[in-house]
Design an enzyme around this catalytic site. Sequence first.
Site, mmCIF file in Angstrom:
data_model
loop_
_atom_site.group_PDB
_atom_site.id
_atom_site.type_symbol
_atom_site.label_atom_id
_atom_site.label_comp_id
_atom_site.label_asym_id
_atom_site.label_seq_id
_atom_site.Cartn_x
_atom_site.Cartn_y
_atom_site.Cartn_z
ATOM 1 N N TYR A 167 119.491 78.705 35.330
ATOM 2 C CA TYR A 167 119.062 80.047 36.153
ATOM 3 C C TYR A 167 117.639 80.262 35.589
ATOM 4 C CZ TYR A 167 118.169 84.865 37.665
ATOM 5 O OH TYR A 167 117.905 85.980 38.204
ATOM 6 N N LYS A 171 113.902 80.011 37.537
ATOM 7 C CA LYS A 171 112.806 80.941 37.876
ATOM 8 C C LYS A 171 111.508 80.733 37.440
ATOM 9 C CE LYS A 171 115.688 83.907 39.837
ATOM 10 N NZ LYS A 171 115.579 84.283 41.276
HETATM 11 P P1 NAP Z 1 123.571 89.724 44.008
HETATM 12 O O1 NAP Z 1 123.845 91.029 44.117
HETATM 13 O O2 NAP Z 1 124.268 88.529 43.481
HETATM 14 O O3 NAP Z 1 123.045 89.159 45.652
HETATM 15 C C1 NAP Z 1 122.499 88.059 45.922
HETATM 16 C C2 NAP Z 1 122.163 87.985 47.211
HETATM 17 O O4 NAP Z 1 121.710 86.793 47.551
HETATM 18 C C3 NAP Z 1 123.411 88.276 48.199
HETATM 19 O O5 NAP Z 1 122.949 88.935 49.473
HETATM 20 C C4 NAP Z 1 123.654 86.782 48.466
HETATM 21 O O6 NAP Z 1 124.559 86.814 49.655
HETATM 22 C C5 NAP Z 1 122.310 86.091 48.798
HETATM 23 N N1 NAP Z 1 122.440 84.811 48.627
HETATM 24 C C6 NAP Z 1 123.089 83.697 47.850
HETATM 25 N N2 NAP Z 1 122.944 82.481 48.133
HETATM 26 C C7 NAP Z 1 122.265 82.707 49.505
HETATM 27 C C8 NAP Z 1 122.283 81.663 50.552
HETATM 28 N N3 NAP Z 1 122.345 80.343 50.498
HETATM 29 N N4 NAP Z 1 121.592 82.314 51.606
HETATM 30 C C9 NAP Z 1 121.521 83.478 51.850
HETATM 31 N N5 NAP Z 1 121.584 84.401 50.635
HETATM 32 C C10 NAP Z 1 122.317 83.974 49.703
HETATM 33 O O7 NAP Z 1 122.129 89.436 43.103
HETATM 34 P P2 NAP Z 1 120.764 90.565 42.946
HETATM 35 O O8 NAP Z 1 120.972 90.921 41.581
HETATM 36 O O9 NAP Z 1 120.890 91.308 43.969
HETATM 37 O O10 NAP Z 1 119.727 89.534 42.837
HETATM 38 C C11 NAP Z 1 118.702 89.440 43.875
HETATM 39 C C12 NAP Z 1 117.420 88.525 43.199
HETATM 40 O O11 NAP Z 1 117.015 89.381 41.961
HETATM 41 C C13 NAP Z 1 118.102 87.235 42.759
HETATM 42 O O12 NAP Z 1 116.866 86.428 43.127
HETATM 43 C C14 NAP Z 1 118.069 87.245 41.409
HETATM 44 O O13 NAP Z 1 117.898 86.372 40.631
HETATM 45 C C15 NAP Z 1 117.012 88.305 41.106
HETATM 46 N N6 NAP Z 1 116.993 89.110 39.677
HETATM 47 C C16 NAP Z 1 118.287 89.834 39.686
HETATM 48 C C17 NAP Z 1 118.481 90.353 38.310
HETATM 49 C C18 NAP Z 1 119.366 91.679 37.948
HETATM 50 O O14 NAP Z 1 119.524 92.116 36.828
HETATM 51 N N7 NAP Z 1 120.350 91.749 38.850
HETATM 52 C C19 NAP Z 1 117.414 90.264 37.489
HETATM 53 C C20 NAP Z 1 116.382 89.570 37.588
HETATM 54 C C21 NAP Z 1 116.129 88.865 38.804
HETATM 55 P P3 NAP Z 1 126.091 86.955 50.177
HETATM 56 O O15 NAP Z 1 126.187 88.211 50.192
HETATM 57 O O16 NAP Z 1 126.231 86.069 51.497
HETATM 58 O O17 NAP Z 1 126.641 86.253 48.940
#
Ligand code: NAP
Length: 244
Positions: A167, A171
């Site tokens: 991961y 990034k």
């Molecule tokens: P999340 O709740 O797990 O949501 C991830 C989203 O990505 C879901 O809508 C999922 O769709 C979608 N996804 C995964 N694989 C996909 C694919 N092949 N095609 C289309 N959609 C896909 O995660 P989140 O926390 O909202 O994360 C959003 C972004 O923020 C990510 O890039 C993550 O790395 C980044 N981020 C998050 C955090 C944190 O603390 N949460 C911190 C730093 C960075 P499905 O519903 O179909 O699975």
Amino acid sequence: MNATQKVALVTGATRGIGLETARQLAEAGVTTLLAGRDAGRAKAAADKLKAEGLPVESVVLDVTSGDSIAKAVADVTSRFGKLDILVNNAGILVDDMGKTPSEQTLAAWRETFDTNLFAVVEVTQAFLPLLKAAPAARIVNVSSQLGSITLHVDPNSPIYNFKLPAYDASKSAINSWTVHLAYELRDTPIKVNAIHPGYVQTDMNGGHGEIDVPTGAKSSVGMALIGAEGPTGSFTYLGKTLPW
Ligand code: NAP
């Protein structure tokens, strides 16, 4: 829709930060395409926001499928003919928290890079003609402070003990891609930036984040809406520069 109306597309917008980013962009008056890999869930999420009076439509987009990307580009081309904002938000975290960096499987590394890096490059390449057709497009790459190598080597940084190599490296790579694309587009009105959303309460971390989802969407939305004076090739959290 009039010609000056901005159009945005947010990948992985069926839940979490992506869904909230779509909401906040639509609340700012941007026609927002809520993209998801499952047509039914994407439509249901978009319909919910639409029912609140927000300008949101759904688009089917599995970011790891070339066919799906091509169909989404054709769909946006026929419906709008341009794209003002692309938020590359879809991402996965599949490192095994119980394993050391050297124990993570190659399968986990490949799956991670397919979604978090190669898909971002492919989606961006495919939408670039539509982004160039907009007056001053914005590309926002959702990275993470876990991609900061400077913070990873600093024993005093908050992420020092969070070593999720697939991961984290994906990034770091997104940050590098951001800088390279910003360089390519430096003499155009297009701006390309990476953001860290914060440690956000979503499914990705079992809801254990430090900030709520509306706050977690602010960095993406802020960068998506920057004016001509805004940065390109930057890496920020709520407007504050982060170390690479
Ligand atoms: P999340 O709740 O797990 O949501 C991830 C989203 O990505 C879901 O809508 C999922 O769709 C979608 N996804 C995964 N694989 C996909 C694919 N092949 N095609 C289309 N959609 C896909 O995660 P989140 O926390 O909202 O994360 C959003 C972004 O923020 C990510 O890039 C993550 O790395 C980044 N981020 C998050 C955090 C944190 O603390 N949460 C911190 C730093 C960075 P499905 O519903 O179909 O699975």
